[in-house]
Design a protein around this motif. Sequence first.
Motif, PDB file in Angstrom:
ATOM      1  N   LEU A  57       0.931  -1.267  -0.072  1.00  0.00           N
ATOM      2  CA  LEU A  57      -0.108   0.270   0.061  1.00  0.00           C
ATOM      3  C   LEU A  57       0.791   1.244   0.061  1.00  0.00           C
ATOM      4  CD1 LEU A  57      -2.603   1.520   0.269  1.00  0.00           C
ATOM      5  CD2 LEU A  57      -2.432   1.271   2.870  1.00  0.00           C
ATOM      6  N   LYS A  58       1.987   1.255   0.927  1.00  0.00           N
ATOM      7  CA  LYS A  58       2.737   2.428   0.909  1.00  0.00           C
ATOM      8  C   LYS A  58       3.331   2.701  -0.402  1.00  0.00           C
ATOM      9  CE  LYS A  58       2.334   3.755   5.131  1.00  0.00           C
ATOM     10  NZ  LYS A  58       1.805   5.240   5.558  1.00  0.00           N
ATOM     11  N   SER A  59       3.955   1.567  -1.018  1.00  0.00           N
ATOM     12  CA  SER A  59       4.551   1.665  -2.306  1.00  0.00           C
ATOM     13  C   SER A  59       3.760   2.448  -3.637  1.00  0.00           C
ATOM     14  CB  SER A  59       5.117   0.326  -3.010  1.00  0.00           C
ATOM     15  OG  SER A  59       6.237  -0.114  -1.925  1.00  0.00           O
ATOM     16  N   ALA A  60       2.354   1.961  -3.447  1.00  0.00           N
ATOM     17  CA  ALA A  60       1.402   2.185  -4.251  1.00  0.00           C
ATOM     18  C   ALA A  60       1.133   3.901  -4.227  1.00  0.00           C
ATOM     19  CB  ALA A  60       0.039   1.534  -4.157  1.00  0.00           C
ATOM     20  N   LEU A  67      -3.042   8.869  -5.324  1.00  0.00           N
ATOM     21  CA  LEU A  67      -3.331   8.176  -3.968  1.00  0.00           C
ATOM     22  C   LEU A  67      -2.211   8.782  -2.733  1.00  0.00           C
ATOM     23  CD1 LEU A  67      -2.591   4.241  -5.231  1.00  0.00           C
ATOM     24  CD2 LEU A  67      -4.836   5.449  -4.545  1.00  0.00           C
ATOM     25  N   LYS A  68      -1.632   9.676  -3.333  1.00  0.00           N
ATOM     26  CA  LYS A  68      -0.734  10.491  -2.275  1.00  0.00           C
ATOM     27  C   LYS A  68      -1.606  11.424  -1.259  1.00  0.00           C
ATOM     28  CE  LYS A  68       3.835  11.350  -4.093  1.00  0.00           C
ATOM     29  NZ  LYS A  68       3.786  10.106  -5.009  1.00  0.00           N
ATOM     30  N   GLY A 227       3.490  -5.815 -11.493  1.00  0.00           N
ATOM     31  CA  GLY A 227       2.871  -6.036  -9.820  1.00  0.00           C
ATOM     32  C   GLY A 227       2.293  -4.774  -9.346  1.00  0.00           C
ATOM     33  N   LEU A 228       3.277  -3.554  -9.528  1.00  0.00           N
ATOM     34  CA  LEU A 228       2.978  -2.409  -8.632  1.00  0.00           C
ATOM     35  C   LEU A 228       2.027  -1.791  -9.425  1.00  0.00           C
ATOM     36  CD1 LEU A 228       3.500  -0.536  -6.458  1.00  0.00           C
ATOM     37  CD2 LEU A 228       5.617   0.438  -7.247  1.00  0.00           C
ATOM     38  N   GLY A 229       2.225  -1.813 -10.891  1.00  0.00           N
ATOM     39  CA  GLY A 229       1.246  -0.941 -11.611  1.00  0.00           C
ATOM     40  C   GLY A 229      -0.297  -1.241 -11.352  1.00  0.00           C
ATOM     41  N   ILE A 230      -0.198  -2.705 -11.467  1.00  0.00           N
ATOM     42  CA  ILE A 230      -1.822  -3.249 -11.497  1.00  0.00           C
ATOM     43  C   ILE A 230      -2.380  -2.896  -9.928  1.00  0.00           C
ATOM     44  CG2 ILE A 230      -3.197  -5.048 -11.174  1.00  0.00           C
ATOM     45  CD1 ILE A 230      -0.977  -6.574 -13.257  1.00  0.00           C
ATOM     46  N   ILE A 385      -0.586  -5.714   7.460  1.00  0.00           N
ATOM     47  CA  ILE A 385      -1.640  -5.345   6.606  1.00  0.00           C
ATOM     48  C   ILE A 385      -2.453  -3.928   6.857  1.00  0.00           C
ATOM     49  CG2 ILE A 385      -2.035  -7.649   5.777  1.00  0.00           C
ATOM     50  CD1 ILE A 385      -4.454  -7.868   7.847  1.00  0.00           C
ATOM     51  N   PRO A 386      -2.895  -3.286   6.062  1.00  0.00           N
ATOM     52  CA  PRO A 386      -3.469  -2.089   6.374  1.00  0.00           C
ATOM     53  C   PRO A 386      -4.917  -2.442   6.738  1.00  0.00           C
ATOM     54  CG  PRO A 386      -3.715  -2.533   3.891  1.00  0.00           C
ATOM     55  CD  PRO A 386      -2.930  -3.536   4.312  1.00  0.00           C
ATOM     56  N   LEU A 387      -5.314  -1.275   7.412  1.00  0.00           N
ATOM     57  CA  LEU A 387      -6.851  -1.057   7.562  1.00  0.00           C
ATOM     58  C   LEU A 387      -7.042   0.403   7.360  1.00  0.00           C
ATOM     59  CD1 LEU A 387      -9.750  -1.609   8.675  1.00  0.00           C
ATOM     60  CD2 LEU A 387      -8.837  -1.188  11.124  1.00  0.00           C
ATOM     61  N   LEU A 388      -7.935   0.506   6.187  1.00  0.00           N
ATOM     62  CA  LEU A 388      -8.351   1.777   5.908  1.00  0.00           C
ATOM     63  C   LEU A 388      -9.992   2.171   6.098  1.00  0.00           C
ATOM     64  CD1 LEU A 388      -6.059   0.793   3.439  1.00  0.00           C
ATOM     65  CD2 LEU A 388      -6.316   2.952   2.699  1.00  0.00           C
ATOM     66  N   LYS A 389     -10.062   3.124   6.683  1.00  0.00           N
ATOM     67  CA  LYS A 389     -11.398   3.579   7.112  1.00  0.00           C
ATOM     68  C   LYS A 389     -11.765   4.850   6.766  1.00  0.00           C
ATOM     69  CE  LYS A 389     -10.446   2.769  11.492  1.00  0.00           C
ATOM     70  NZ  LYS A 389     -10.523   2.624  12.972  1.00  0.00           N
TER      71      LYS A 389
END
Length: 390
Positions: A57-60, A67-68, A227-230, A385-389
């Motif tokens: 997620l951080k890389s994306a 996404l920033k 991989g990162l692009g998708i 893993i992330p948790l986004l809310k």
Amino acid sequence: MHSIKSDLIEKGFAFPDYGSSNMELAKEVADGHGKLIGGKRKRRFLLFIDGLGYDLLKSAISNSRQLKGISSKMQVDKISTVFPSFTPTVFTSIDSGKTPAEHGIIGSPIPIREYGMMKDMFSIPWSPSVDEVSGKSETISPFPISDNLLKAGRKKDFLYLQSEQVARKNAQTYVYNNINYTGYISFDDFLFQSMDLAESDQYNTIYAYIPEIDHAQHQYAKSSRLGLGITTMMLERLMEKLLPKLKDNGWELLMSSDHGQVSSKNDDIIDLNAKSEVLKYLRSPPWGTDRVMFFDTVEGLSEKFEKEFSRNFSKSFVLYDSSEAIKSGLFGSTKVSDSLRYRFATHIAISKHNKLFHYRYPGGKEWTSELSGHHGGLSKEEMEIPLLKA
């Protein structure tokens, strides 16, 4: 004497935090409240994205101008998955509310005494059938009843949005006969259906799953351009299309994952079949995943096995007594029922770095790994893993 937990943490592994995990998240959504999700909300959309590790997620986010700004739209936290960080293991815990120590689905293949064989967990439904639960069938499913899913799913305003392949495999199970569910055939289909559902008054809780990011990493590896692009493209579309639609219609979006991945090359594969001096101490072939392997030693030969294992693999894997690993809380509960204890064998080996074990069962094929993604282990990349809310 060091405990297994402190030893693993000192070695740089991520010991699972079951109280702040994807399993706990699903339980709280089923209950309607909890420390991870906060107070009661009328409408919740719980989305699990297979393979979306916190590091990915951080890389994306770093890879995308769009996404920033995600932190201004969503609260971004880091939580834990369960161990082993393997899809059937994790979703059995998410859906049932039981830890791996309680349900015993700890890899694939694993030995299932009721079937008298090693069983591939991807080949069978992940829930008991209607006949099994009613007692009309003598077959005993290795999977527990999905209590979390049933608790949420018995409400008329609940919908399970699942990939068609998974939905079709589970269609005759007891759980799927007691909940509302629908399948989708692609990410575009998922996105279109989700946006439609957001505007509908029919449901107040939606539980959804998408596998494409995991598939991309298995095929191309998370560090690759593809991989990162998708991953980046799919997250951008979720933020651009789905999130505003949910917010406009009073939904809270909770987005998490089942595990992250590490990238491995051919040089990282260790062929266990070529190590007969290790295998000769075992009562049966090893089982588990390529990142976590279980070994069941012949009675009285454990010490010899440990010495031979250390001589061959100590630079690539750490080895622990399974009973001590269970007591440490590695699998959640600190006890395993007598009926499941055999699945944990006598020893567990956990990969260091990007190393992989490969054991070829009779009739199996040679295996190569050209910079592809893997998971199941205890690295931070796999466990965090992330948790986004929002």
